[in-house]
Design an enzyme around this catalytic site. Structure first.
Site, PDB file in Angstrom:
ATOM      1  N   TYR A 145       9.255   8.467   6.573  1.00  0.00           N
ATOM      2  CA  TYR A 145       9.791   7.164   6.981  1.00  0.00           C
ATOM      3  C   TYR A 145       8.789   6.097   6.569  1.00  0.00           C
ATOM      4  O   TYR A 145       7.583   6.257   6.811  1.00  0.00           O
ATOM      5  CB  TYR A 145       9.993   7.149   8.492  1.00  0.00           C
ATOM      6  CG  TYR A 145      10.406   5.813   9.080  1.00  0.00           C
ATOM      7  CD1 TYR A 145       9.544   5.124   9.943  1.00  0.00           C
ATOM      8  CD2 TYR A 145      11.635   5.240   8.801  1.00  0.00           C
ATOM      9  CE1 TYR A 145       9.911   3.902  10.502  1.00  0.00           C
ATOM     10  CE2 TYR A 145      12.016   4.016   9.351  1.00  0.00           C
ATOM     11  CZ  TYR A 145      11.137   3.353  10.200  1.00  0.00           C
ATOM     12  OH  TYR A 145      11.512   2.137  10.737  1.00  0.00           O
ATOM     13  N   ASP A 240       1.602   6.158   1.904  1.00  0.00           N
ATOM     14  CA  ASP A 240       1.934   5.381   3.100  1.00  0.00           C
ATOM     15  C   ASP A 240       1.061   5.911   4.236  1.00  0.00           C
ATOM     16  O   ASP A 240       1.358   6.952   4.830  1.00  0.00           O
ATOM     17  CB  ASP A 240       3.421   5.537   3.421  1.00  0.00           C
ATOM     18  CG  ASP A 240       3.776   4.814   4.713  1.00  0.00           C
ATOM     19  OD1 ASP A 240       4.974   4.774   5.055  1.00  0.00           O
ATOM     20  OD2 ASP A 240       2.851   4.307   5.397  1.00  0.00           O
ATOM     21  N   LYS A 268      -0.503  -0.146  12.240  1.00  0.00           N
ATOM     22  CA  LYS A 268      -0.863   0.516  13.499  1.00  0.00           C
ATOM     23  C   LYS A 268      -2.335   0.304  13.887  1.00  0.00           C
ATOM     24  O   LYS A 268      -2.716  -0.747  14.373  1.00  0.00           O
ATOM     25  CB  LYS A 268      -0.492   2.001  13.420  1.00  0.00           C
ATOM     26  CG  LYS A 268       1.042   2.223  13.288  1.00  0.00           C
ATOM     27  CD  LYS A 268       1.418   3.683  13.300  1.00  0.00           C
ATOM     28  CE  LYS A 268       2.877   3.873  12.930  1.00  0.00           C
ATOM     29  NZ  LYS A 268       3.794   3.714  14.067  1.00  0.00           N
TER      30      LYS A 268
HETATM   31  P1  KE4 Z   1       6.382  -0.633  11.427  1.00  0.00           P
HETATM   32  O1  KE4 Z   1       7.266  -1.565  10.630  1.00  0.00           O
HETATM   33  O2  KE4 Z   1       7.153   0.031  12.564  1.00  0.00           O
HETATM   34  O3  KE4 Z   1       5.077  -1.279  11.900  1.00  0.00           O
HETATM   35  O4  KE4 Z   1       5.896   0.545  10.442  1.00  0.00           O
HETATM   36  C1  KE4 Z   1       6.865   1.314   9.769  1.00  0.00           C
HETATM   37  C2  KE4 Z   1       6.242   2.633   9.374  1.00  0.00           C
HETATM   38  C3  KE4 Z   1       5.858   2.827   8.053  1.00  0.00           C
HETATM   39  N1  KE4 Z   1       5.274   3.975   7.651  1.00  0.00           N
HETATM   40  C4  KE4 Z   1       5.037   4.969   8.536  1.00  0.00           C
HETATM   41  C5  KE4 Z   1       4.379   6.229   8.057  1.00  0.00           C
HETATM   42  C6  KE4 Z   1       5.398   4.827   9.894  1.00  0.00           C
HETATM   43  O5  KE4 Z   1       5.151   5.845  10.759  1.00  0.00           O
HETATM   44  C7  KE4 Z   1       6.019   3.639  10.327  1.00  0.00           C
HETATM   45  C8  KE4 Z   1       6.476   3.439  11.761  1.00  0.00           C
HETATM   46  N2  KE4 Z   1       6.374   4.578  12.623  1.00  0.00           N
HETATM   47  C9  KE4 Z   1       7.312   4.637  13.695  1.00  0.00           C
HETATM   48  C10 KE4 Z   1       7.003   5.919  14.470  1.00  0.00           C
HETATM   49  N3  KE4 Z   1       7.614   7.043  13.912  1.00  0.00           N
HETATM   50  C11 KE4 Z   1       7.288   3.437  14.572  1.00  0.00           C
HETATM   51  C12 KE4 Z   1       7.995   3.593  15.897  1.00  0.00           C
HETATM   52  C13 KE4 Z   1       9.276   2.826  15.957  1.00  0.00           C
HETATM   53  O6  KE4 Z   1       9.999   2.786  14.923  1.00  0.00           O
HETATM   54  O7  KE4 Z   1       9.558   2.280  17.035  1.00  0.00           O
END
Ligand code: KE4
Length: 435
Positions: A145, A240, A268
């Site tokens: 993701y 990523d 994060k």
């Molecule tokens: P954000 O846009 O949520 O800050 O980051 C997206 C993203 C991009 N790449 C990786 C590897 C990620 O894990 C994420 C976001 N992770 C999720 C948890 N699986 C965020 C939690 C959520 O979507 O509420």
């Protein structure tokens, strides 16, 4: 059962104003059933809900709270920054300091652009790869993701080499047609893709340790293979590291595994709990971004002083400047806690006679109720999700908050102690017997 009267009242009210009662889908507990609890406050490795129940937290706001919640130095830094102004939209010293810390910590980052989320970082990395190579097609892997980027919310096409279909309503087929979704940890489909589309693939983007379908690791040699084939084919390799950056090592997964990607995305942890994302890589690529180059990227709150204060303090607390990566005591402690938890849960599952696969890398872990190894999304989907749901709720009742989905990773922080690990393992041993 812990009564959560106040949380339930809030959830009802929330659903009147917020879609699904939440601002991010996974928080709604739809993957595990029941209503989510509402948090009152968090400190260290614990969160308290609005009904006064306390939980040991293994979600840690999905990774950022590697130092625990409400770390005193982070809170003080944010308070001090706020008193000087909460946003400028003007170059400020803090964003320079943050950029320097990232560049000095992550082996392949010579220049960086800060933004406000991991999604923005990944969206920009894709655009930059396309702008730099002049190519349109992107390879991603099933189970990874990269945020809610239109061109990456794509599921595998019907055939191994047919381009992706949208994995969300609202994404035009045209946006998905340049994205090829391949199985993680396999080499042949990647070779076939480059053979089928010579000179057309701009980049491969992947999570070097996949933490968005539970957790599965790269097979030995697979990351090296991706590095070699992208170099040979003139495509960029994008790691990523939004989740793994500053989590698996001060320099992220690329430092842990010794692989040199062309671009890296971060998020994060570098925000210390506030909204931050980053794209970084070789200067010759990064300088294609505006205002130097033709690839546009911008953000009102990029380099926000509060987020910089939190992130800088977090990276300083992680010792990224004061300890060589190999002997950094913070990461040695996280590794130790991870190993203790892994060993304890494995033993508890064995004693209970419950097939449990626990994949771990440093202070990130994934739990699957299956007896077969999990190396990719298909393996993960074969795990017993009903059993996970029962385990999740049993642990929640015992005061242990795991990610509310079988397809999310768990995290440890420097605020977790042996006592929490031991109480977690004891709780798991009791709950596993009931599954
Ligand atoms: P954000 O846009 O949520 O800050 O980051 C997206 C993203 C991009 N790449 C990786 C590897 C990620 O894990 C994420 C976001 N992770 C999720 C948890 N699986 C965020 C939690 C959520 O979507 O509420």
């Amino acid at each position: 059962m812990r009564s959560r009267v106040r949380s339930d009242e809030l959830f009802t009210a929330a659903q009147r104003w917020l879609v699904g009662g939440v601002n991010s889908p996974v928080r709604a507990f739809r993957a595990v059933g029941g209503n989510p609890f509402f948090v009152e406050r968090a400190a260290g490795c614990r969160v308290w809900d609005v009904d006064g129940h306390e939980y040991v937290d293994y979600v840690l706001t999905w990774g950022p709270a590697i130092l625990g919640h409400a770390h005193p130095r982070i809170v003080t830094a944010v308070q001090a920054a706020a008193a000087r102004g909460t946003s400028f939209g003007i170059p400020n010293p803090a964003e320079v300091r943050m950029a320097e810390l990232i560049c000095r910590s992550v082996p392949t980052i010579e220049k960086v652009r800060l933004c406000n989320s991991g999604t923005e970082a990944c969206m920009t990395a894709i655009r930059l790869a396309r702008g730099f190579t002049g190519r349109d097609k992107i390879i991603k892997f099933a189970g990874c993701y990269h945020g809610h980027v239109d061109s990456l919310l794509v599921k595998a096409g019907s055939g191994a080499l047919t381009f992706g279909h949208p994995d969300s309503a609202g994404v035009p087929a045209d946006f998905a047609k340049h994205t090829l979704v391949l199985p993680y940890n396999e080499t042949e489909p990647v070779r076939a893709a480059f053979a089928a589309y010579p000179g057309q693939i701009a980049a491969i983007i992947l999570e070097p340790v996949a933490g968005n379908a539970g957790l599965f690791l790269p097979r030995p040699g697979w990351l090296e293979f991706l590095r070699q084939i992208t170099e040979k084919e003139g495509a960029l390799l994008i790691f990523d590291e939004v989740m793994t950056g500053f989590r698996l090592a001060p320099g992220g997964a690329q430092q842990r595994f010794g692989i040199r990607p062309d671009l890296t995305t971060l998020g994060k942890i570098i925000g210390g709990g506030l909204p931050v994302g980053a794209i970084g890589g070789r200067a010759e690529i990064m300088d294609h971004l505006a205002p130097l180059g033709p690839v546009y990227q911008a953000g009102t709150l990029s380099g926000n002083p509060l987020a910089m204060a939190a992130g800088i303090t977090a990276l300083e607390e992680l010792g990224v400047e004061t300890h060589p990566p190999a002997t950094n005591p913070v990461y040695q402690r996280l590794e130790q806690l991870g190993a203790q938890l892994e060993e304890g849960l494995r033993q508890a599952a064995q004693m209970a006679g419950v097939p449990l696969v626990l994949n771990r890398c440093g202070s990130m872990f994934g739990l699957y109720f299956t007896s077969q190894p999990v190396w990719n999304l298909d393996d993960a989907l074969r795990s017993d999700r009903e059993r996970f749901r029962r385990f999740f709720h049993g642990m929640l009742e015992a005061g242990i908050y795991l990610a509310p989905s079988p397809f999310e990773a768990g995290f440890l922080s420097t605020a977790h102690t042996d006592a929490e690990i031991e109480s977690t393992v004891r709780a798991a041993a009791a709950v596993l017997k009931t599954l």
